[in-house]
Design a protein around this motif. Structure first.
Motif, PDB file in Angstrom:
ATOM      1  N   LEU A   1       0.799  -1.224   0.000  1.00  9.20           N
ATOM      2  CA  LEU A   1       0.000   0.000   0.000  1.00  9.20           C
ATOM      3  C   LEU A   1       0.838   1.284   0.000  1.00  9.20           C
ATOM      4  O   LEU A   1       0.296   2.368  -0.014  1.00  9.20           O
ATOM      5  CB  LEU A   1      -0.920   0.015   1.234  1.00  9.20           C
ATOM      6  N   HIS A   2       2.161   1.148   0.046  1.00  7.25           N
ATOM      7  CA  HIS A   2       3.007   2.350   0.052  1.00  7.25           C
ATOM      8  C   HIS A   2       2.695   3.254  -1.131  1.00  7.25           C
ATOM      9  O   HIS A   2       2.405   2.767  -2.229  1.00  7.25           O
ATOM     10  CB  HIS A   2       4.496   1.950  -0.023  1.00  7.25           C
ATOM     11  N   LEU A   3       2.789   4.527  -0.885  1.00 12.97           N
ATOM     12  CA  LEU A   3       2.469   5.495  -1.946  1.00 12.97           C
ATOM     13  C   LEU A   3       3.564   5.499  -3.015  1.00 12.97           C
ATOM     14  O   LEU A   3       4.746   5.486  -2.670  1.00 12.97           O
ATOM     15  CB  LEU A   3       2.341   6.910  -1.345  1.00 12.97           C
ATOM     16  N   ASN A   4       3.142   5.537  -4.261  1.00 15.06           N
ATOM     17  CA  ASN A   4       4.138   5.628  -5.332  1.00 15.06           C
ATOM     18  C   ASN A   4       4.499   7.097  -5.586  1.00 15.06           C
ATOM     19  O   ASN A   4       3.959   8.000  -4.926  1.00 15.06           O
ATOM     20  CB  ASN A   4       3.649   4.927  -6.606  1.00 15.06           C
TER      21      ASN A   4
ATOM     22  N   ASP B   1      -5.117   7.662   4.942  1.00 15.83           N
ATOM     23  CA  ASP B   1      -4.934   6.930   6.207  1.00 15.83           C
ATOM     24  C   ASP B   1      -3.541   6.318   6.270  1.00 15.83           C
ATOM     25  O   ASP B   1      -2.857   6.397   7.292  1.00 15.83           O
ATOM     26  CB  ASP B   1      -5.988   5.805   6.316  1.00 15.83           C
ATOM     27  N   HIS B   2      -3.141   5.746   5.139  1.00 13.14           N
ATOM     28  CA  HIS B   2      -1.814   5.109   5.097  1.00 13.14           C
ATOM     29  C   HIS B   2      -0.712   6.155   5.348  1.00 13.14           C
ATOM     30  O   HIS B   2       0.212   5.926   6.120  1.00 13.14           O
ATOM     31  CB  HIS B   2      -1.594   4.436   3.743  1.00 13.14           C
ATOM     32  N   LEU B   3      -0.878   7.303   4.707  1.00  9.56           N
ATOM     33  CA  LEU B   3       0.118   8.373   4.850  1.00  9.56           C
ATOM     34  C   LEU B   3       0.235   8.835   6.307  1.00  9.56           C
ATOM     35  O   LEU B   3       1.316   9.165   6.785  1.00  9.56           O
ATOM     36  CB  LEU B   3      -0.274   9.548   3.948  1.00  9.56           C
TER      37      LEU B   3
ATOM     38  N   THR C   1      -0.216   7.003   8.885  1.00 12.41           N
ATOM     39  CA  THR C   1       0.295   5.952   9.784  1.00 12.41           C
ATOM     40  C   THR C   1       1.649   5.382   9.354  1.00 12.41           C
ATOM     41  O   THR C   1       2.346   4.775  10.174  1.00 12.41           O
ATOM     42  CB  THR C   1      -0.725   4.788   9.886  1.00 12.41           C
ATOM     43  N   CYS C   2       2.017   5.572   8.090  1.00  8.98           N
ATOM     44  CA  CYS C   2       3.274   4.986   7.608  1.00  8.98           C
ATOM     45  C   CYS C   2       4.409   6.011   7.682  1.00  8.98           C
ATOM     46  O   CYS C   2       4.403   6.998   6.942  1.00  8.98           O
ATOM     47  CB  CYS C   2       3.101   4.486   6.175  1.00  8.98           C
ATOM     48  N   PRO C   3       5.362   5.795   8.590  1.00 12.95           N
ATOM     49  CA  PRO C   3       6.465   6.761   8.725  1.00 12.95           C
ATOM     50  C   PRO C   3       7.294   6.904   7.456  1.00 12.95           C
ATOM     51  O   PRO C   3       7.784   7.984   7.147  1.00 12.95           O
ATOM     52  CB  PRO C   3       7.321   6.181   9.855  1.00 12.95           C
ATOM     53  N   MET C   4       7.396   5.816   6.716  1.00 14.87           N
ATOM     54  CA  MET C   4       8.217   5.841   5.497  1.00 14.87           C
ATOM     55  C   MET C   4       7.622   6.784   4.451  1.00 14.87           C
ATOM     56  O   MET C   4       8.299   7.648   3.886  1.00 14.87           O
ATOM     57  CB  MET C   4       8.307   4.432   4.915  1.00 14.87           C
ATOM     58  N   CYS C   5       6.342   6.598   4.192  1.00  9.21           N
ATOM     59  CA  CYS C   5       5.667   7.426   3.179  1.00  9.21           C
ATOM     60  C   CYS C   5       5.612   8.886   3.630  1.00  9.21           C
ATOM     61  O   CYS C   5       5.818   9.806   2.840  1.00  9.21           O
ATOM     62  CB  CYS C   5       4.260   6.907   2.907  1.00  9.21           C
ATOM     63  N   LEU C   6       5.325   9.068   4.908  1.00  5.99           N
ATOM     64  CA  LEU C   6       5.237  10.430   5.445  1.00  5.99           C
ATOM     65  C   LEU C   6       6.582  11.135   5.347  1.00  5.99           C
ATOM     66  O   LEU C   6       6.663  12.314   4.963  1.00  5.99           O
ATOM     67  CB  LEU C   6       4.773  10.373   6.906  1.00  5.99           C
TER      68      LEU C   6
HETATM   69 ZN   LIG Z   1       3.952   3.609   3.313  1.00  3.80          ZN
END
Ligand SMILES: [Zn+2]
Lengths: 212, 185
Positions: free
Chosen positions: B7-10, B30-32, B34-39
């Motif tokens: 689900l990571h953002l492209n 929502d993913h953004l 909660t996901c430190p990587m994408c953020l």
């Molecule tokens: Zn992500």
């Protein structure tokens, strides 16, 4: 971890709304002919408008002349401002149009060979080399050169929207009002411009602190 | 974990988030959050654009003047005055060029008197050509034939030939003519 990565606000939202409220009140008063209120608006925005013009002309002299003209035009037509809280967008729309006219005239005059004054980055470069602290200005020169090359890759509206968003720091709504386009159109142009920015390795590296 | 990675953002979605995060589908928003990587990726990119704005401000010159709200003579640069007459000159030249092109391309540019003389010229050309045809008809044979027949010799005229060979029936004819004349009278 998440808390650390939360976006850092570059300005306080309460302060911004206070400023917006102040601007709206001054614009309302200026609209009724209150010269003093308009002068306060000038004080608030003159530096911003000057920089905005400079980002598009790269000439201090032209930017100063145009800033004067933009405020004079705004002063003469302040009665036409419908909504006082849109003053900033309205002022920027005057500036966008004035700069476009200026550039058109300059292109025509350059075409017929009347205007042969230095313009664009050549002039920036010359000015930088003329200053005594030329060594300190190497980064400055490199920065404007990279930015100039990057904006050349953008279409007219991509460039306008990108500059208004990230250099002049207008919101999407303010940009839409300034250039008289819908917010979705603004976002489309912005998306394309950012995509090109991401691909401009020279400018990105320079901003990340890596010299070319 | 593997589901989250999927689900990571492209790249496109990161850019979309920079433009306006609310344009992303709710699941990605929502993913953004909660996901430190994408953020982190989004913040790094936003930070780069903020830095561009900051550097532009810092590296641009400062405004040395102050805006005045009166139209003093000095406020307009002399180059703007020059622009006014230059604009007129350019506009005038452009109009003249357009008119010249229109006139050149126009089918009505030939004045009627020119058209009349052109008609006369064409008539004369026709006449000259007809005269040439007639001459060719009359002189269809080559010159050598005329030389053989003696027609081209100036001294051998009809009178000379009559002198050499008189007409045999000349007198009889004359008599007949005389009689005829008398009869008519
Ligand atoms: Zn992500």
């Amino acid at each position: 971890m998440v808390a650390i990565l939360k976006p850092n606000r570059r300005y306080n939202e309460a302060d911004t709304s206070d400023k917006e409220y102040q601007v709206a009140n001054l614009a309302k008063a200026a609209r009724t002919g209150d010269r003093e209120s308009f002068e306060k608006l000038v004080t608030l925005f003159q530096e911003k408008i000057f920089q905005m013009v400079y980002y598009r002309t790269f000439s201090q002299m032209d930017a100063e002349d145009l800033t004067q003209e933009i405020f004079l035009k705004a002063f003469r037509s302040i009665q036409n401002l419908k909504e006082a809280h849109y003053f900033k967008s309205w002022l920027f729309s005057i500036a966008v149009n004035r700069i476009r006219d200026f550039k058109r005239k300059k292109q025509i005059l350059a075409f017929v060979g009347i205007d042969n004054r230095g313009q664009g980055f050549e002039e920036v470069e010359r000015k930088i080399y003329d200053t005594p602290q030329a060594d300190n200005n190497l980064f400055k020169q490199e920065f404007w050169e990279c930015l100039g090359l990057f904006v050349k890759k953008l279409s007219h509206w991509e460039r306008e929207v990108f500059l208004l968003r990230f250099l002049d720091e207008l919101s999407i709504r303010e940009i839409a009002q300034s250039i008289n386009k819908s917010e979705s159109t603004v976002k489309t142009h912005l998306y394309r411009a950012i995509h090109k920015f991401k691909g401009d390795t020279n400018l990105v590296r320079l901003l990340q602190g890596e010299r070319r | 974990m593997s589901q989250k990675e999927e689900l990571h953002l492209n790249e496109q979605q990161i850019i979309q988030a920079v433009v306006d995060v609310t344009d992303l589908p709710f699941s990605l928003q929502d993913h953004l959050n909660t996901c430190p990587m994408c953020l982190a990726q989004k913040e790094r990119f936003s930070g780069l654009l903020s830095q561009l704005g900051h550097k532009s401000k810092v590296l641009s010159p400062t405004y040395r003047k102050r805006v005045t709200l009166t139209e003093a003579n000095g406020t307009k640069s002399p180059w703007l005055w020059a622009w006014n007459w230059q604009r007129l000159l350019v506009a005038g030249l452009s109009c003249a060029m357009v008119l010249a092109v229109l006139w050149w391309a126009s089918p009505f540019k030939i004045p009627p008197e020119w058209q009349e003389s052109k008609a006369y010229y064409e008539m004369w050309e026709d006449y000259r050509m007809m005269a040439e045809i007639v001459w060719l008809e009359e002189h269809a044979l080559p010159q050598v034939y005329f030389d053989i027949s003696g027609e081209s010799a100036p001294l051998i005229s009809e009178e000379f030939i009559q002198f050499l060979i008189p007409h045999i029936q000349n007198d009889a004819f004359h008599q007949f003519k005389t009689k005829e004349v008398q009869y008519v009278v």
